[in-house]
Design a protein around this motif. Structure first.
Motif, PDB file in Angstrom:
ATOM      1  N   PHE A  22       0.918  -1.192  -0.007  1.00 45.36           N
ATOM      2  CA  PHE A  22       0.095   0.070  -0.044  1.00 45.36           C
ATOM      3  C   PHE A  22       0.820   1.265  -0.093  1.00 45.36           C
ATOM      4  O   PHE A  22       0.294   2.520   0.139  1.00 45.36           O
ATOM      5  N   THR A  25      -0.285   4.399  -2.139  1.00 51.81           N
ATOM      6  CA  THR A  25      -1.703   4.478  -2.336  1.00 51.81           C
ATOM      7  C   THR A  25      -2.533   4.216  -1.229  1.00 51.81           C
ATOM      8  O   THR A  25      -3.662   4.751  -1.478  1.00 51.81           O
ATOM      9  N   THR A 126     -10.957   1.051  -4.477  1.00 51.69           N
ATOM     10  CA  THR A 126      -9.583   1.791  -4.691  1.00 51.69           C
ATOM     11  C   THR A 126      -9.044   2.953  -4.769  1.00 51.69           C
ATOM     12  O   THR A 126     -10.037   3.997  -5.164  1.00 51.69           O
ATOM     13  N   ASN A 130      -4.277   3.947  -7.682  1.00 53.48           N
ATOM     14  CA  ASN A 130      -3.959   2.707  -7.594  1.00 53.48           C
ATOM     15  C   ASN A 130      -4.082   2.025  -8.876  1.00 53.48           C
ATOM     16  O   ASN A 130      -5.209   1.462  -9.171  1.00 53.48           O
TER      17      ASN A 130
END
Length: 155
Positions: A22, A25, A126, A130
């Motif tokens: 992650f 993002t 999302t 991403n």
């Protein structure tokens, strides 16, 4: 490779994969860029904590892909039978295992789990940055139903 229900011993590997996957993002990372660490914890701690919470709330709906005892990826689910809705809050694949279809297999497994729970639909979201998620989720059959803008205010 096989998919199985998560075990508490998997959490450390899941947290590591989460923080790695992650980076760049995570919404908590964006908050931190604007306000700095909050309550003495950085975004990595807060993001890993979300995985802990997913495992506490619905342990039967958390699945890992493993190979030779190593967690290659995981997916978490939350279910709301009252409205027939499932949600996939977290999905991450180890950087060394990406490109092998693991994310897709985990999504298929989570959707089958939700179907087995009698749910009518499953949601996943999302961030706009991403690129992988924006490609993967529609290719798994998910349809974009809306966009959301996140705002934060330090109090």
């Amino acid at each position: 490779m096989n998919i199985r229900t998560y075990q508490p011993d998997d959490l450390e590997q899941m947290r590591r994969i989460t923080i790695e996957g992650f980076d760049g993002t995570a919404i908590d990372q964006n908050v931190e860029r604007n306000f700095g660490p909050l309550a003495g914890h950085d975004w990595r701690w807060r993001k890993a904590r979300q995985v802990d919470e997913d495992c506490e709330v619905n342990p039967a709906g958390v699945f890992v892909m493993e190979e030779d005892g190593k967690v290659l990826g995981y997916i978490t689910t939350r279910i709301d039978p009252g409205v027939g809705k499932g949600r996939i809050p977290n999905l991450a694949v180890d950087s060394t295992a990406q490109g092998r279809g693991i994310g897709r297999k985990l999504i298929d497994h989570a959707v089958a789990y939700c179907r087995g729970e009698g749910l009518a639909y499953v949601m996943i979201e999302t961030m706009a940055n991403n690129v992988v998620g924006q490609h993967l989720y529609p290719s798994c059959g998910f349809v974009e139903v809306g966009r959301q803008i996140h705002y934060a205010l330090k109090v």
